[in-house]
Design a protein around this motif. Structure first.
Motif, PDB file in Angstrom:
ATOM      1  N   ASP A 157       2.648  20.201  11.455  1.00  0.00           N
ATOM      2  CA  ASP A 157       1.638  19.142  11.565  1.00  0.00           C
ATOM      3  C   ASP A 157       1.421  18.451  10.216  1.00  0.00           C
ATOM      4  O   ASP A 157       1.249  17.230  10.149  1.00  0.00           O
ATOM      5  CB  ASP A 157       0.317  19.721  12.068  1.00  0.00           C
ATOM      6  N   VAL A 158       1.409  19.247   9.147  1.00  0.00           N
ATOM      7  CA  VAL A 158       1.242  18.666   7.817  1.00  0.00           C
ATOM      8  C   VAL A 158       2.439  17.790   7.475  1.00  0.00           C
ATOM      9  O   VAL A 158       2.290  16.679   6.941  1.00  0.00           O
ATOM     10  CB  VAL A 158       1.058  19.771   6.761  1.00  0.00           C
ATOM     11  N   HIS A 159       3.643  18.258   7.806  1.00  0.00           N
ATOM     12  CA  HIS A 159       4.840  17.464   7.523  1.00  0.00           C
ATOM     13  C   HIS A 159       4.871  16.186   8.357  1.00  0.00           C
ATOM     14  O   HIS A 159       5.433  15.173   7.929  1.00  0.00           O
ATOM     15  CB  HIS A 159       6.090  18.312   7.751  1.00  0.00           C
ATOM     16  N   ALA A 160       4.274  16.229   9.541  1.00  0.00           N
ATOM     17  CA  ALA A 160       4.167  15.008  10.353  1.00  0.00           C
ATOM     18  C   ALA A 160       3.272  13.983   9.652  1.00  0.00           C
ATOM     19  O   ALA A 160       3.512  12.776   9.723  1.00  0.00           O
ATOM     20  CB  ALA A 160       3.619  15.338  11.742  1.00  0.00           C
ATOM     21  N   ARG A 161       2.251  14.475   8.973  1.00  0.00           N
ATOM     22  CA  ARG A 161       1.406  13.571   8.196  1.00  0.00           C
ATOM     23  C   ARG A 161       2.228  12.913   7.081  1.00  0.00           C
ATOM     24  O   ARG A 161       2.121  11.699   6.844  1.00  0.00           O
ATOM     25  CB  ARG A 161       0.217  14.326   7.584  1.00  0.00           C
ATOM     26  N   LEU A 162       3.021  13.694   6.398  1.00  0.00           N
ATOM     27  CA  LEU A 162       3.866  13.153   5.340  1.00  0.00           C
ATOM     28  C   LEU A 162       4.811  12.088   5.893  1.00  0.00           C
ATOM     29  O   LEU A 162       5.036  11.048   5.266  1.00  0.00           O
ATOM     30  CB  LEU A 162       4.668  14.268   4.672  1.00  0.00           C
ATOM     31  N   ALA A 163       5.369  12.363   7.071  1.00  0.00           N
ATOM     32  CA  ALA A 163       6.307  11.409   7.676  1.00  0.00           C
ATOM     33  C   ALA A 163       5.618  10.098   8.018  1.00  0.00           C
ATOM     34  O   ALA A 163       6.195   9.011   7.830  1.00  0.00           O
ATOM     35  CB  ALA A 163       6.940  12.028   8.925  1.00  0.00           C
ATOM     36  N   ARG A 164       4.384  10.169   8.532  1.00  0.00           N
ATOM     37  CA  ARG A 164       3.665   8.941   8.878  1.00  0.00           C
ATOM     38  C   ARG A 164       3.349   8.123   7.632  1.00  0.00           C
ATOM     39  O   ARG A 164       3.458   6.894   7.634  1.00  0.00           O
ATOM     40  CB  ARG A 164       2.380   9.281   9.640  1.00  0.00           C
ATOM     41  N   ILE A 165       2.943   8.803   6.564  1.00  0.00           N
ATOM     42  CA  ILE A 165       2.649   8.094   5.314  1.00  0.00           C
ATOM     43  C   ILE A 165       3.925   7.464   4.765  1.00  0.00           C
ATOM     44  O   ILE A 165       3.928   6.296   4.342  1.00  0.00           O
ATOM     45  CB  ILE A 165       2.021   9.051   4.286  1.00  0.00           C
ATOM     46  N   GLU A 166       5.010   8.212   4.770  1.00  0.00           N
ATOM     47  CA  GLU A 166       6.278   7.697   4.255  1.00  0.00           C
ATOM     48  C   GLU A 166       6.728   6.469   5.042  1.00  0.00           C
ATOM     49  O   GLU A 166       7.146   5.457   4.460  1.00  0.00           O
ATOM     50  CB  GLU A 166       7.341   8.788   4.323  1.00  0.00           C
ATOM     51  N   HIS A 167       6.650   6.551   6.374  1.00  0.00           N
ATOM     52  CA  HIS A 167       7.057   5.423   7.208  1.00  0.00           C
ATOM     53  C   HIS A 167       6.240   4.182   6.862  1.00  0.00           C
ATOM     54  O   HIS A 167       6.772   3.060   6.813  1.00  0.00           O
ATOM     55  CB  HIS A 167       6.879   5.775   8.684  1.00  0.00           C
ATOM     56  N   ALA A 168       4.963   4.352   6.608  1.00  0.00           N
ATOM     57  CA  ALA A 168       4.105   3.213   6.296  1.00  0.00           C
ATOM     58  C   ALA A 168       4.445   2.612   4.939  1.00  0.00           C
ATOM     59  O   ALA A 168       4.681   1.407   4.825  1.00  0.00           O
ATOM     60  CB  ALA A 168       2.638   3.631   6.341  1.00  0.00           C
ATOM     61  N   VAL A 169       4.494   3.435   3.889  1.00  0.00           N
ATOM     62  CA  VAL A 169       4.623   2.884   2.540  1.00  0.00           C
ATOM     63  C   VAL A 169       6.018   2.319   2.276  1.00  0.00           C
ATOM     64  O   VAL A 169       6.184   1.443   1.422  1.00  0.00           O
ATOM     65  CB  VAL A 169       4.251   3.915   1.457  1.00  0.00           C
ATOM     66  N   VAL A 170       7.020   2.795   3.017  1.00  0.00           N
ATOM     67  CA  VAL A 170       8.370   2.269   2.826  1.00  0.00           C
ATOM     68  C   VAL A 170       8.508   0.886   3.453  1.00  0.00           C
ATOM     69  O   VAL A 170       9.314   0.068   2.994  1.00  0.00           O
ATOM     70  CB  VAL A 170       9.413   3.248   3.421  1.00  0.00           C
ATOM     71  N   HIS A 171       7.703   0.598   4.455  1.00  0.00           N
ATOM     72  CA  HIS A 171       7.887  -0.641   5.220  1.00  0.00           C
ATOM     73  C   HIS A 171       6.725  -1.622   5.076  1.00  0.00           C
ATOM     74  O   HIS A 171       6.440  -2.387   5.992  1.00  0.00           O
ATOM     75  CB  HIS A 171       8.108  -0.294   6.700  1.00  0.00           C
ATOM     76  N   MET A 172       6.078  -1.607   3.939  1.00  0.00           N
ATOM     77  CA  MET A 172       4.959  -2.523   3.707  1.00  0.00           C
ATOM     78  C   MET A 172       4.917  -2.899   2.236  1.00  0.00           C
ATOM     79  O   MET A 172       5.664  -2.361   1.412  1.00  0.00           O
ATOM     80  CB  MET A 172       3.637  -1.884   4.134  1.00  0.00           C
ATOM     81  N   ALA A 173       4.041  -3.841   1.907  1.00  0.00           N
ATOM     82  CA  ALA A 173       3.870  -4.268   0.520  1.00  0.00           C
ATOM     83  C   ALA A 173       3.368  -3.100  -0.328  1.00  0.00           C
ATOM     84  O   ALA A 173       2.905  -2.081   0.208  1.00  0.00           O
ATOM     85  CB  ALA A 173       2.893  -5.440   0.468  1.00  0.00           C
ATOM     86  N   PRO A 174       3.437  -3.215  -1.655  1.00  0.00           N
ATOM     87  CA  PRO A 174       3.092  -2.085  -2.518  1.00  0.00           C
ATOM     88  C   PRO A 174       1.663  -1.575  -2.332  1.00  0.00           C
ATOM     89  O   PRO A 174       0.747  -2.332  -1.987  1.00  0.00           O
ATOM     90  CB  PRO A 174       3.272  -2.650  -3.929  1.00  0.00           C
ATOM     91  N   VAL A 175       1.509  -0.283  -2.556  1.00  0.00           N
ATOM     92  CA  VAL A 175       0.188   0.336  -2.565  1.00  0.00           C
ATOM     93  C   VAL A 175      -0.081   0.883  -3.957  1.00  0.00           C
ATOM     94  O   VAL A 175       0.846   1.252  -4.691  1.00  0.00           O
ATOM     95  CB  VAL A 175       0.060   1.471  -1.520  1.00  0.00           C
ATOM     96  N   LEU A 176      -1.367   0.910  -4.333  1.00  0.00           N
ATOM     97  CA  LEU A 176      -1.801   1.483  -5.609  1.00  0.00           C
ATOM     98  C   LEU A 176      -3.199   2.044  -5.370  1.00  0.00           C
ATOM     99  O   LEU A 176      -4.176   1.300  -5.307  1.00  0.00           O
ATOM    100  CB  LEU A 176      -1.810   0.436  -6.713  1.00  0.00           C
ATOM    101  N   ILE A 177      -3.257   3.349  -5.188  1.00  0.00           N
ATOM    102  CA  ILE A 177      -4.491   4.017  -4.756  1.00  0.00           C
ATOM    103  C   ILE A 177      -4.829   5.123  -5.744  1.00  0.00           C
ATOM    104  O   ILE A 177      -3.949   5.831  -6.237  1.00  0.00           O
ATOM    105  CB  ILE A 177      -4.300   4.608  -3.333  1.00  0.00           C
ATOM    106  N   TYR A 178      -6.132   5.286  -6.027  1.00  0.00           N
ATOM    107  CA  TYR A 178      -6.594   6.342  -6.922  1.00  0.00           C
ATOM    108  C   TYR A 178      -7.222   7.479  -6.126  1.00  0.00           C
ATOM    109  O   TYR A 178      -7.943   7.238  -5.146  1.00  0.00           O
ATOM    110  CB  TYR A 178      -7.656   5.805  -7.889  1.00  0.00           C
ATOM    111  N   VAL A 179      -6.956   8.700  -6.536  1.00  0.00           N
ATOM    112  CA  VAL A 179      -7.737   9.860  -6.118  1.00  0.00           C
ATOM    113  C   VAL A 179      -8.161  10.547  -7.411  1.00  0.00           C
ATOM    114  O   VAL A 179      -7.330  11.159  -8.096  1.00  0.00           O
ATOM    115  CB  VAL A 179      -6.953  10.826  -5.219  1.00  0.00           C
ATOM    116  N   ASP A 180      -9.432  10.397  -7.754  1.00  0.00           N
ATOM    117  CA  ASP A 180      -9.952  10.843  -9.040  1.00  0.00           C
ATOM    118  C   ASP A 180      -9.120  10.188 -10.151  1.00  0.00           C
ATOM    119  O   ASP A 180      -9.001   8.975 -10.183  1.00  0.00           O
ATOM    120  CB  ASP A 180      -9.974  12.362  -9.121  1.00  0.00           C
ATOM    121  N   GLU A 181      -8.510  10.962 -11.036  1.00  0.00           N
ATOM    122  CA  GLU A 181      -7.736  10.382 -12.130  1.00  0.00           C
ATOM    123  C   GLU A 181      -6.279  10.111 -11.747  1.00  0.00           C
ATOM    124  O   GLU A 181      -5.527   9.516 -12.527  1.00  0.00           O
ATOM    125  CB  GLU A 181      -7.749  11.312 -13.349  1.00  0.00           C
ATOM    126  N   HIS A 182      -5.862  10.545 -10.570  1.00  0.00           N
ATOM    127  CA  HIS A 182      -4.464  10.411 -10.160  1.00  0.00           C
ATOM    128  C   HIS A 182      -4.210   9.030  -9.553  1.00  0.00           C
ATOM    129  O   HIS A 182      -5.067   8.478  -8.860  1.00  0.00           O
ATOM    130  CB  HIS A 182      -4.096  11.499  -9.158  1.00  0.00           C
TER     131      HIS A 182
END
Length: 565
Positions: free
Chosen positions: A144-169
């Motif tokens: 289930d966790v790897h399915a989450r990774l796959a959904r995120i990967e599918h999205a970010v590969v096929h869309m305009a750039p993302v730049l998101i912060y989580v705390d300092e990261h």
């Protein structure tokens, strides 16, 4: 020689840092950094701060606090990161990598111990929320966790750039230093964060990475894949995500819901948000659009309360429409009711002789309409893109549509006269700019094609594609990151994507109308509304012409050189 080239984001941030360091008033310095010297809304700049820094920045606005630009390393210091985020470091802690130092803080009458205690308490609270999400992922089956990774990967590969912060990261695919897959990093690259997480037991993940995965996946549940871009340039954590979902649910007409921050509670909110959005947008009662700030790539969805109508189109466009259709200006007519008149126009264009400078009468009419739009909206350039011919786009086709190249598409680019006059002494500069705009838009149509045709899962397929756009948008500061936009000054823009029905299926994002200015004023939402009405008229023209499948051969580099030379 006329130059349209902008400074680009790297130089802009460096300049903001120089301006900020020129003041000794920390409240002024803070505002300059948060707004990138007035270019960004302070609310968006604040949304990039860590929870701890938000506490500190609030206190930095108190009177009597000054900046010491020659501060020793042991001081509390301010930095502006290369991504344009204000960061605070206490007690000489090391600054973010490669950030611009702004100076040290002289607290005046404010008790620094009290300030730091509050900031550290907020830091600890954020850390607990992040750890809680990590624990929930650890409890999930690995698949289930790897399915989450796959959904995120599918999205970010096929869309305009993302730049998101989580705390300092920072989580981005914008630059070669980014760790998310996209244009600069392939999905299979070992440096991809998602691949490294797949190869690591979830319990051993950095909790901040786990927070990003959990929140990004929930965000994708709440709307279309481009929903991720609504957190560009801001913090993504359980609290901000909950608040965002609750606010969106209210926008879509939903009632108040309890807003918990556990993963399951966030998923419930996301599911409700997606359901309400589908009802609101799918019913046609409201038109979604996005407001974009190209500095930090932040894109926020909004709703036009009522659909754009014919009367929203500018007077000049209406005059051109009446001329084309051979009728009085039909202000009170529904745009859809003009279909028979456009069908008649299309039939006449097929047999009409082409005016000088054009290959077909249709290309001449298209160029005249787009030129009218440029003048009507005071846009330096207006443009509209599409396929040269429809035959490869049929369900039953002899030519594989995924075998088409960028040269199989066109973009009609038309400047207003004031823009042409800027190049009076150097016409090649004009044709170079128009050709560059056209080439990029031809690429865009090619790039969206698998999504437009609904064949992204086809084998053999094509890996290099983006989701076809469906929402209009109005953008500012678009000339900061995109190489072509930097080179040719695309600072303010409106985009209205649309599709047509062809061969029994919808083709979203096959066409668009774009308006561009290289300098102020920025486009307004009222102008966006007028552009939507104008684009719907273009849609009627394209829909009517699709029956005849005219081949478009104009609007390439050599054509612009001949036409404007």
């Amino acid at each position: 020689m006329v130059s349209l080239k902008s400074e680009g984001f790297t130089e802009l941030v460096a300049d903001v840092a120089r301006v900020a360091r020129s003041s000794r008033d920390v409240a002024v310095v803070t505002k300059i950094a948060l707004t990138l010297d007035g270019r960004l809304g302070e609310d968006i700049g604040s949304a990039a701060l860590t929870a701890a820094d938000q506490v500190l920045v609030e206190l930095l606005r108190c009177p009597g606090i000054h900046l010491n630009t020659a501060a020793p390393d042991t001081d509390d210091r301010l930095f502006l990161t290369r991504t344009g985020r204000l960061a605070v470091r206490l007690d000489g802690a090391e600054g973010p990598d490669d950030a611009f130092p702004l100076g040290g803080v002289r607290w005046g009458d404010v008790d620094p111990a009290h300030v730091k205690a509050r900031a550290r308490a907020e830091h600890d609270r954020t850390a607990r929320a992040v750890l809680a999400l990590h624990a929930e992922l650890v409890a999930e089956p690995e698949a289930d966790v790897h399915a989450r990774l796959a959904r995120i990967e599918h999205a970010v590969v096929h869309m305009a750039p993302v730049l998101i912060y989580v705390d300092e990261h920072v989580y981005t695919n914008l630059t070669k230093a980014g760790t998310l897959p996209g244009k600069s990093l392939s999905a299979s690259h070992p440096r991809s964060l998602l691949n490294r997480l797949r190869a690591t037991p979830v319990a051993d993940w950095n909790p901040v990475d786990a927070c990003f995965v959990a929140c990004a996946d929930v965000l994708l549940m709440s709307g279309p894949p481009v929903r991720l871009e609504e957190f560009n340039g801001t913090q993504l954590d359980p609290d901000t995500l909950r608040n965002f979902l609750v606010e969106r649910i209210g926008t879509y007409g939903g009632g108040a819901l309890p807003g918990g921050t556990s993963l399951r509670q966030l998923e419930e909110l996301a599911a409700r948000c997606a359901e309400l959005r589908k009802q609101t947008v799918g019913g046609g009662e409201s038109t979604p659009y996005r407001v974009i700030n190209g500095l930090n790539l932040h894109k926020s969805e909004h709703l036009l309360p009522t659909p754009a109508v014919l009367g929203d189109a500018p007077e000049a466009v209406m005059g051109r429409l009446a001329e084309l259709l051979g009728v009085d200006s039909p202000v009170d007519t529904r745009i859809a009711d003009l279909a028979p008149l456009f069908a008649d126009l299309a039939g006449r264009l097929v047999d009409a002789a082409a005016p000088d400078g054009f290959t077909t009468a249709f290309e001449a009419v298209l160029h005249a309409f787009v030129t009218t739009a440029a003048e009507a909206f005071d846009a330096d350039v207006a443009m509209s893109r599409g396929p040269e011919t429809f035959d490869p786009l049929r369900v039953e086709h002899e030519v594989d549509p995924l075998g088409l190249g960028t040269g199989d598409f066109y973009c009609c680019v038309a400047p207003r006269q004031a823009f042409v006059e800027r190049f009076r002494e150097f016409t090649p500069g004009l044709t170079r700019a128009l050709s560059a705009y056209s080439a990029r838009m031809r690429f865009n149509t090619w790039h969206y094609l698998p999504s437009t045709l609904g064949i992204v899962e086809r084998e053999p397929g094509r890996d290099d594609w983006f989701f076809a756009p469906t929402m209009p948008d109005v953008a500012s500061w678009s000339d900061q990151h995109h190489t072509g936009h930097v080179a040719f000054g695309v600072r303010y823009a409106i985009r209205v994507p649309f599709g047509i029905e062809y061969d029994g299926r919808a083709m979203p994002g096959l066409y668009d109308l774009r308006l561009m200015r290289t300098s102020l004023p920025a486009f307004t939402v009222a102008e966006l509304r007028g552009a939507i009405a104008t684009a719907l008229l273009l849609k009627q023209l394209y829909q009517a012409m699709s029956v005849h499948d005219p081949k478009v051969v104009d609007f390439g580099k050599s054509w612009y050189e001949r036409f404007h030379g």
